[in-house]
Design a protein around this motif. Structure first.
Motif, PDB file in Angstrom:
ATOM      1  N   MET A  59     -12.881 -32.285 -33.153  1.00  0.00           N
ATOM      2  CA  MET A  59     -13.671 -31.073 -32.989  1.00  0.00           C
ATOM      3  C   MET A  59     -14.813 -31.306 -32.001  1.00  0.00           C
ATOM      4  O   MET A  59     -15.055 -30.491 -31.098  1.00  0.00           O
ATOM      5  CB  MET A  59     -14.238 -30.624 -34.343  1.00  0.00           C
ATOM      6  CG  MET A  59     -13.239 -29.927 -35.220  1.00  0.00           C
ATOM      7  SD  MET A  59     -12.901 -28.260 -34.607  1.00  0.00           S
ATOM      8  CE  MET A  59     -12.172 -27.519 -36.046  1.00  0.00           C
ATOM      9  N   LEU A  60     -15.536 -32.407 -32.164  1.00  0.00           N
ATOM     10  CA  LEU A  60     -16.631 -32.727 -31.252  1.00  0.00           C
ATOM     11  C   LEU A  60     -16.116 -33.006 -29.848  1.00  0.00           C
ATOM     12  O   LEU A  60     -16.724 -32.584 -28.859  1.00  0.00           O
ATOM     13  CB  LEU A  60     -17.410 -33.937 -31.766  1.00  0.00           C
ATOM     14  CG  LEU A  60     -18.217 -33.731 -33.053  1.00  0.00           C
ATOM     15  CD1 LEU A  60     -18.946 -35.019 -33.416  1.00  0.00           C
ATOM     16  CD2 LEU A  60     -19.209 -32.593 -32.901  1.00  0.00           C
ATOM     17  N   VAL A  61     -14.997 -33.721 -29.748  1.00  0.00           N
ATOM     18  CA  VAL A  61     -14.419 -34.031 -28.441  1.00  0.00           C
ATOM     19  C   VAL A  61     -14.038 -32.736 -27.718  1.00  0.00           C
ATOM     20  O   VAL A  61     -14.319 -32.554 -26.524  1.00  0.00           O
ATOM     21  CB  VAL A  61     -13.194 -34.950 -28.583  1.00  0.00           C
ATOM     22  CG1 VAL A  61     -12.482 -35.112 -27.246  1.00  0.00           C
ATOM     23  CG2 VAL A  61     -13.607 -36.305 -29.134  1.00  0.00           C
ATOM     24  N   PHE A  62     -13.398 -31.823 -28.459  1.00  0.00           N
ATOM     25  CA  PHE A  62     -12.994 -30.548 -27.860  1.00  0.00           C
ATOM     26  C   PHE A  62     -14.212 -29.756 -27.386  1.00  0.00           C
ATOM     27  O   PHE A  62     -14.190 -29.136 -26.315  1.00  0.00           O
ATOM     28  CB  PHE A  62     -12.190 -29.728 -28.867  1.00  0.00           C
ATOM     29  CG  PHE A  62     -11.674 -28.431 -28.315  1.00  0.00           C
ATOM     30  CD1 PHE A  62     -10.504 -28.398 -27.573  1.00  0.00           C
ATOM     31  CD2 PHE A  62     -12.364 -27.245 -28.517  1.00  0.00           C
ATOM     32  CE1 PHE A  62     -10.031 -27.212 -27.044  1.00  0.00           C
ATOM     33  CE2 PHE A  62     -11.907 -26.054 -27.996  1.00  0.00           C
ATOM     34  CZ  PHE A  62     -10.729 -26.034 -27.259  1.00  0.00           C
ATOM     35  N   MET A  63     -15.289 -29.757 -28.179  1.00  0.00           N
ATOM     36  CA  MET A  63     -16.497 -29.028 -27.807  1.00  0.00           C
ATOM     37  C   MET A  63     -17.078 -29.572 -26.500  1.00  0.00           C
ATOM     38  O   MET A  63     -17.415 -28.799 -25.589  1.00  0.00           O
ATOM     39  CB  MET A  63     -17.539 -29.132 -28.910  1.00  0.00           C
ATOM     40  CG  MET A  63     -18.850 -28.420 -28.592  1.00  0.00           C
ATOM     41  SD  MET A  63     -20.139 -28.662 -29.831  1.00  0.00           S
ATOM     42  CE  MET A  63     -20.546 -30.401 -29.523  1.00  0.00           C
ATOM     43  N   VAL A  64     -17.169 -30.905 -26.387  1.00  0.00           N
ATOM     44  CA  VAL A  64     -17.772 -31.519 -25.209  1.00  0.00           C
ATOM     45  C   VAL A  64     -16.869 -31.346 -23.987  1.00  0.00           C
ATOM     46  O   VAL A  64     -17.305 -30.886 -22.925  1.00  0.00           O
ATOM     47  CB  VAL A  64     -18.063 -33.009 -25.467  1.00  0.00           C
ATOM     48  CG1 VAL A  64     -18.558 -33.676 -24.181  1.00  0.00           C
ATOM     49  CG2 VAL A  64     -19.098 -33.161 -26.562  1.00  0.00           C
ATOM     50  N   VAL A  65     -15.596 -31.712 -24.120  1.00  0.00           N
ATOM     51  CA  VAL A  65     -14.668 -31.649 -22.991  1.00  0.00           C
ATOM     52  C   VAL A  65     -14.418 -30.186 -22.585  1.00  0.00           C
ATOM     53  O   VAL A  65     -14.454 -29.839 -21.394  1.00  0.00           O
ATOM     54  CB  VAL A  65     -13.333 -32.353 -23.328  1.00  0.00           C
ATOM     55  CG1 VAL A  65     -12.330 -32.169 -22.194  1.00  0.00           C
ATOM     56  CG2 VAL A  65     -13.565 -33.823 -23.603  1.00  0.00           C
ATOM     57  N   GLY A  66     -14.173 -29.330 -23.565  1.00  0.00           N
ATOM     58  CA  GLY A  66     -13.934 -27.919 -23.261  1.00  0.00           C
ATOM     59  C   GLY A  66     -15.151 -27.254 -22.638  1.00  0.00           C
ATOM     60  O   GLY A  66     -15.030 -26.469 -21.693  1.00  0.00           O
TER      61      GLY A  66
END
Length: 366
Positions: A49-56
């Motif tokens: 979830m955190l990875v998606f937030m940052v990358v997205g």
């Protein structure tokens, strides 16, 4: 029939087994012997979830900045700057709300992932919070709507009396352009007079129509109000000129209008963009049929002197022998008689909009 019966039996068996399995789980839960294995998948999903937030988020901001100039062309009209301020104010407010809510969504998904022994806090009701998240959005939205209403009222209000008048008629799949002649009055048109040589349906028994003329390009003067009168001959079209921040529907049977004041000539915009092939474009942004892509026209912004020189070179309808001959034949076959459609003149004047206070007002004011 036998195959269908076997299929139904198999489906019923699967349903029975599923219910028995569910019953076993419920029995274990009530007896206190049920142990739910969470495993690492929960932790992995929380981190993702955190990875998606940052990358997205990074991909979104990169795409936005990379394509900003493509989706936000330079403003070339006076009212366009007001439209820009209104648009970006709205985008800023919505953007802040979006970033906050989406960041909390992903951060809370990570922070409050499942952990043994932790129970969610049951929050029944809070009047203060309800009032805050109702009143604040209501005030913000009302402010944005009021500002938009003021800007839209000013933009769509009556055009100045000395405006240069251009009429645009959309049809599948091109634009027709008409200018009033030296009397600065658009003549009467009648759809029953439309044929191959009279696309607009000019009623040439009306003297005001005799000096009207058509053009394959739209020419307007820099720094002078331009009133666009808009019609459609068949289906819904739209007059969309992004550099001038102009957008108005062309509706069959319901004339519309839009006025603006251009601030940069075509040559000035070419120099500004560093593109000698640039042209302002009128495009239809409504899907109006299979050849919708062809619904565009070139708009040229001239210096006032250049515009007057171009205007003086145009040939009026009375000089079009084919149109004059076709009108005589079509008017007789349409049963209009010698008087043409002058009976519809009052309605036509109402539809075509303001008439300058004096002839040549738009030309002499430049």
């Amino acid at each position: 029939m036998t195959a269908l019966t076997i299929l139904l039996v198999l489906v019923l068996l699967l349903v029975v087994f599923g219910l028995l399995f569910r019953l076993q789980i419920l029995t274990s839960i009530f007896s206190g012997t049920y142990v739910r294995e969470i495993g690492m998948s929960n932790r992995i999903n929380a981190v993702l979830m955190l990875v998606f937030m940052v990358v997205g988020g990074a991909a979104f901001f990169w795409s936005f900045s990379e394509n900003f100039n493509k989706m936000n062309p330079p403003v070339a009209s006076i009212h366009g700057h007001a439209m820009e301020r209104m648009f970006w104010t709205t985008m800023t407010v919505i953007g802040i709300a979006f970033v906050i809510t989406q960041a909390l969504l992903f951060i809370y998904s990570y922070k409050y992932q499942h952990k043994e022994g932790r129970r969610a806090y049951f929050f029944a009701h809070n009047n203060t919070i309800e009032v805050i998240w109702t009143i604040i959005p209501a005030i913000v939205m009302a402010s944005l709507i009021f500002a938009g209403w003021k800007a839209w009222t000013r933009i769509t209000g009556p055009a100045p009396k000395d405006s240069v008048v251009v009429e645009l008629m959309g049809k599948q799949f091109n634009w027709l352009v008409r200018y009033p002649g030296r009397d600065m009055k658009l003549g009467v048109v009648n759809y029953r007079l439309i044929d191959a040589s009279n696309d607009f349906g000019f009623d040439l028994s009306d003297k005001a129509a005799l000096d009207d003329f058509t053009s394959t390009e739209i020419h307007v003067p820099k720094g002078h109000p331009v009133l666009i009168k808009i019609r459609s001959r068949d289906v819904l079209h739209a007059v969309y000129m992004p550099h001038f921040r102009v957008q108005m529907y062309a509706v069959p049977g319901m004339p519309t209008r839009f006025w603006f004041t251009p601030t940069m000539t075509t040559d000035e915009m070419r120099a500004h963009l560093g593109n000698p092939k640039f042209n302002y474009e009128l495009a239809c942004n409504q899907i109006c049929g299979k050849s919708h892509y062809a619904m565009k026209a070139t708009l040229v912004v001239d210096e006032p002197d250049d515009y007057q020189a171009w205007y003086a070179k145009q040939s009026p309808n009375s000089a079009n022998a084919d149109m004059m001959a076709s009108y005589k034949q079509t008017s007789q076959s349409a049963g209009l008689g010698k008087g043409g459609s002058l009976g519809a003149k009052a309605a036509a004047i109402e539809e075509t909009g303001e008439t300058p206070a004096s002839p040549l007002a738009a030309q002499t004011a430049m």
